[in-house]
Write a protein that holds these residues in place. Structure first.
Motif, PDB file in Angstrom:
ATOM      1  N   LYS A 166      11.862   1.943   6.772  1.00 28.43           N
ATOM      2  CA  LYS A 166      11.222   3.330   6.145  1.00 28.43           C
ATOM      3  C   LYS A 166      10.390   2.731   4.998  1.00 28.43           C
ATOM      4  CE  LYS A 166      13.006   7.344   3.121  1.00 28.43           C
ATOM      5  NZ  LYS A 166      14.089   7.735   2.644  1.00 28.43           N
ATOM      6  N   HIS A 167      10.731   1.825   4.205  1.00 26.93           N
ATOM      7  CA  HIS A 167       9.974   1.285   2.991  1.00 26.93           C
ATOM      8  C   HIS A 167       8.405   0.743   3.528  1.00 26.93           C
ATOM      9  CE1 HIS A 167      13.376   2.010   0.155  1.00 26.93           C
ATOM     10  NE2 HIS A 167      12.673   1.577  -0.744  1.00 26.93           N
ATOM     11  N   ILE A 168       8.621  -0.040   4.771  1.00 27.45           N
ATOM     12  CA  ILE A 168       7.627  -0.706   5.203  1.00 27.45           C
ATOM     13  C   ILE A 168       6.390   0.507   5.765  1.00 27.45           C
ATOM     14  CG2 ILE A 168       6.783  -1.881   7.325  1.00 27.45           C
ATOM     15  CD1 ILE A 168       9.379  -3.521   7.284  1.00 27.45           C
ATOM     16  N   VAL A 169       6.941   1.342   6.489  1.00 29.60           N
ATOM     17  CA  VAL A 169       6.050   2.587   6.827  1.00 29.60           C
ATOM     18  C   VAL A 169       5.347   3.196   5.521  1.00 29.60           C
ATOM     19  CG1 VAL A 169       5.929   4.748   7.940  1.00 29.60           C
ATOM     20  CG2 VAL A 169       7.418   2.618   9.046  1.00 29.60           C
ATOM     21  N   GLN A 170       6.222   3.529   4.573  1.00 30.51           N
ATOM     22  CA  GLN A 170       5.801   4.195   3.370  1.00 30.51           C
ATOM     23  C   GLN A 170       4.694   3.497   2.617  1.00 30.51           C
ATOM     24  OE1 GLN A 170       9.259   4.788   0.830  1.00 30.51           O
ATOM     25  NE2 GLN A 170       9.552   6.933   1.619  1.00 30.51           N
ATOM     26  N   THR A 171       4.943   2.162   2.594  1.00 27.03           N
ATOM     27  CA  THR A 171       4.091   1.172   1.834  1.00 27.03           C
ATOM     28  C   THR A 171       2.608   1.130   2.574  1.00 27.03           C
ATOM     29  OG1 THR A 171       5.945   0.027   0.898  1.00 27.03           O
ATOM     30  CG2 THR A 171       3.677  -1.113   0.833  1.00 27.03           C
ATOM     31  N   ARG A 172       2.786   1.058   3.851  1.00 32.52           N
ATOM     32  CA  ARG A 172       1.321   0.632   4.686  1.00 32.52           C
ATOM     33  C   ARG A 172       0.684   1.773   4.718  1.00 32.52           C
ATOM     34  NH1 ARG A 172       4.312   0.301  10.676  1.00 32.52           N
ATOM     35  NH2 ARG A 172       3.919   2.508  11.268  1.00 32.52           N
ATOM     36  N   GLN A 173       0.925   2.954   4.474  1.00 34.61           N
ATOM     37  CA  GLN A 173       0.382   4.384   4.374  1.00 34.61           C
ATOM     38  C   GLN A 173      -0.651   3.917   3.248  1.00 34.61           C
ATOM     39  OE1 GLN A 173       3.370   7.316   3.954  1.00 34.61           O
ATOM     40  NE2 GLN A 173       3.704   7.521   6.208  1.00 34.61           N
ATOM     41  N   GLU A 174      -0.502   3.752   2.280  1.00 38.22           N
ATOM     42  CA  GLU A 174      -1.347   3.412   1.076  1.00 38.22           C
ATOM     43  C   GLU A 174      -2.504   2.159   1.464  1.00 38.22           C
ATOM     44  OE1 GLU A 174       0.109   3.517  -2.606  1.00 38.22           O
ATOM     45  OE2 GLU A 174       1.676   5.151  -2.036  1.00 38.22           O
ATOM     46  N   LYS A 175      -1.747   1.393   1.981  1.00 38.06           N
ATOM     47  CA  LYS A 175      -2.791  -0.188   2.741  1.00 38.06           C
ATOM     48  C   LYS A 175      -1.959  -0.979   3.587  1.00 38.06           C
ATOM     49  CE  LYS A 175      -2.493  -3.892  -0.660  1.00 38.06           C
ATOM     50  NZ  LYS A 175      -2.267  -4.816   0.377  1.00 38.06           N
ATOM     51  N   PRO A 176      -2.681  -1.666   4.368  1.00 38.13           N
ATOM     52  CA  PRO A 176      -2.107  -2.518   5.176  1.00 38.13           C
ATOM     53  C   PRO A 176      -1.354  -3.595   4.298  1.00 38.13           C
ATOM     54  CG  PRO A 176      -4.251  -2.343   5.981  1.00 38.13           C
ATOM     55  CD  PRO A 176      -4.196  -1.586   4.665  1.00 38.13           C
ATOM     56  N   ILE A 177      -0.403  -3.850   5.071  1.00 36.19           N
ATOM     57  CA  ILE A 177       0.603  -4.988   4.393  1.00 36.19           C
ATOM     58  C   ILE A 177       0.205  -6.504   5.209  1.00 36.19           C
ATOM     59  CG2 ILE A 177       3.055  -5.993   4.413  1.00 36.19           C
ATOM     60  CD1 ILE A 177       4.197  -3.032   4.998  1.00 36.19           C
ATOM     61  N   GLU A 178      -0.459  -7.477   4.399  1.00 37.09           N
ATOM     62  CA  GLU A 178      -1.136  -8.646   4.648  1.00 37.09           C
ATOM     63  C   GLU A 178      -0.335  -9.639   4.622  1.00 37.09           C
ATOM     64  OE1 GLU A 178      -3.873  -8.262   6.207  1.00 37.09           O
ATOM     65  OE2 GLU A 178      -4.931  -6.376   5.757  1.00 37.09           O
ATOM     66  N   THR A 179       0.601  -9.816   3.660  1.00 38.07           N
ATOM     67  CA  THR A 179       1.071 -11.266   3.524  1.00 38.07           C
ATOM     68  C   THR A 179       2.507 -11.457   3.217  1.00 38.07           C
ATOM     69  OG1 THR A 179       1.390 -11.114   1.072  1.00 38.07           O
ATOM     70  CG2 THR A 179      -1.012 -11.691   1.929  1.00 38.07           C
ATOM     71  N   THR A 180       3.256 -12.350   3.347  1.00 38.46           N
ATOM     72  CA  THR A 180       4.681 -12.655   3.406  1.00 38.46           C
ATOM     73  C   THR A 180       5.121 -12.146   2.036  1.00 38.46           C
ATOM     74  OG1 THR A 180       4.102 -15.084   2.711  1.00 38.46           O
ATOM     75  CG2 THR A 180       4.614 -14.470   5.026  1.00 38.46           C
ATOM     76  N   PHE A 181       4.391 -12.279   0.955  1.00 43.78           N
ATOM     77  CA  PHE A 181       5.050 -11.909  -0.458  1.00 43.78           C
ATOM     78  C   PHE A 181       5.151 -10.563  -0.654  1.00 43.78           C
ATOM     79  CE2 PHE A 181       5.351 -15.888  -3.428  1.00 43.78           C
ATOM     80  CZ  PHE A 181       5.996 -16.642  -2.236  1.00 43.78           C
ATOM     81  N   GLU A 182       4.085  -9.794   0.126  1.00 46.86           N
ATOM     82  CA  GLU A 182       4.160  -8.325   0.003  1.00 46.86           C
ATOM     83  C   GLU A 182       5.179  -7.614   0.744  1.00 46.86           C
ATOM     84  OE1 GLU A 182       0.370  -6.557   1.564  1.00 46.86           O
ATOM     85  OE2 GLU A 182      -1.070  -8.048   0.372  1.00 46.86           O
ATOM     86  N   LEU A 183       5.391  -8.427   1.934  1.00 42.56           N
ATOM     87  CA  LEU A 183       6.799  -8.016   2.768  1.00 42.56           C
ATOM     88  C   LEU A 183       7.921  -8.208   2.145  1.00 42.56           C
ATOM     89  CD1 LEU A 183       7.680  -6.690   5.331  1.00 42.56           C
ATOM     90  CD2 LEU A 183       7.503  -8.828   6.347  1.00 42.56           C
TER      91      LEU A 183
END
Length: 311
Positions: A166-183
């Motif tokens: 759920k958190h992954i999907v919410q976050t990527r709506q604002e911008k793509p998840i690019e890095t390991t530390f972002e994840l």
């Protein structure tokens, strides 16, 4: 970066293979060639060794390490699930022993550019074969919430899989998840603080799940096992080292089925299906690392070796 990797359960695996000096042996997950070197050392001029790996860096590193053994060594860049066809190209349809070490190598984990580890801030990648198109970034940004939940639950065995997805999907709506530390930060936010304090790094299970999905590791293992058994000569041995319960379960269940492949209903007094045992697990239980090895190599902690001997 030099390809460094400490081979897990090395002595136990070499002993289990019961190497014949003039035999033919296959390492389907070559890595840096640690197990391979010990196999090749025991071969005479008649012996042959085939090493398969889909990672170009592994092929290069093992090539240098095994150079002294000359023509008895053949290295192939491929996936071990294609071993049967790959060996056929060299006129080989039977071998005397097969090794699969299913762990991610220390080199892959520690090479920042490969994006396998949550310890380094780098682009999400996780491909074992750099020729492959699908990356961890694609999975994180393109899989729907239910798919992410499924892989984190099934492959990562994480109790917070639903919230992480759920958190992954919410976050990527604002911008793509690019890095390991972002994840890492997304996963951290999805797990209660008191739970983050126990059980190791909060990202460990999710990163494992994404890596398994990216490389189709469980499907490859499941699909390759029958071919591996079919390649073995009588008394040949299949040695498989696993590093998590999902892989180990697949191997254990396969061995059990090959020991007793009969499909007849339990109420039948005798077997009429004609399926006979292919061999037996030797020993019955998994072989675990020694206390000494665990002290020297913490990455051996979850390793299990299971051995099957062909009739």
């Amino acid at each position: 970066m030099e390809f460094k990797h400490t081979s897990v359960l090395l002595n136990e695996t070499i002993d289990a293979l019961q190497i014949k000096p003039g035999g033919v042996y296959l390492d389907g997950t070559l890595g840096g060639g640690g197990h391979a070197y010990e196999v090749c050392k025991r071969l005479n001029g008649e012996g042959r060794f085939f090493g398969i790996d889909q990672d170009a860096d592994a092929i290069d590193a093992a090539g240098k390490r095994l150079e002294e053994f000359g023509d008895k060594v053949t290295l192939i860049r491929n996936n071990y699930c294609n071993a049967k066809e790959a060996l056929k190209a060299y006129g080989v349809d039977k071998v005397d022993g097969i090794l699969l070490d299913l762990g991610v190598s220390s080199y892959q984990l520690d090479n920042v550019q490969r994006g396998f580890s949550y310890k380094y801030d780098t682009a999400l990648d996780m491909r074992m074969d750099q020729r492959q198109k699908l990356t961890a970034r694609d999975i994180v940004n393109n899989y729907d919430e239910m798919e992410l939940y499924r892989i984190i639950r099934d492959y990562g065995e994480d109790q917070f899989a639903k919230n992480i997805a759920k958190h992954i999907v919410q976050t990527r709506q604002e911008k793509p998840i690019e890095t390991t530390f972002e994840l890492n930060e997304i996963i951290k936010a999805a797990i209660p603080a008191k739970m983050r304090a126990v059980g190791g790094h909060p990202s460990k299970r999710t990163f494992q799940a994404i890596r398994i999905e990216c490389n189709q590791e469980l499907e490859v293992l499941q699909n390759a096992l029958e071919d591996m058994l079919g390649l073995l000569n009588p008394m040949g041995r299949l040695c498989i080292i696993t590093f998590h319960s999902l892989e180990d379960r697949i191997v254990k269940n396969f061995y059990r089925e090959m020991e007793n492949p009969c499909k007849c209903p339990a109420e039948f007094p005798i077997c009429v299906c004609g399926k006979i045992p292919y061999g037996k697990a030797v020993p019955r239980k998994a072989i675990l690392p020694s206390e000494e090895e665990l002290e020297q190599n913490t990455r051996a902690k979850s390793a299990k070796l299971r051995v099957f001997e062909r009739i």
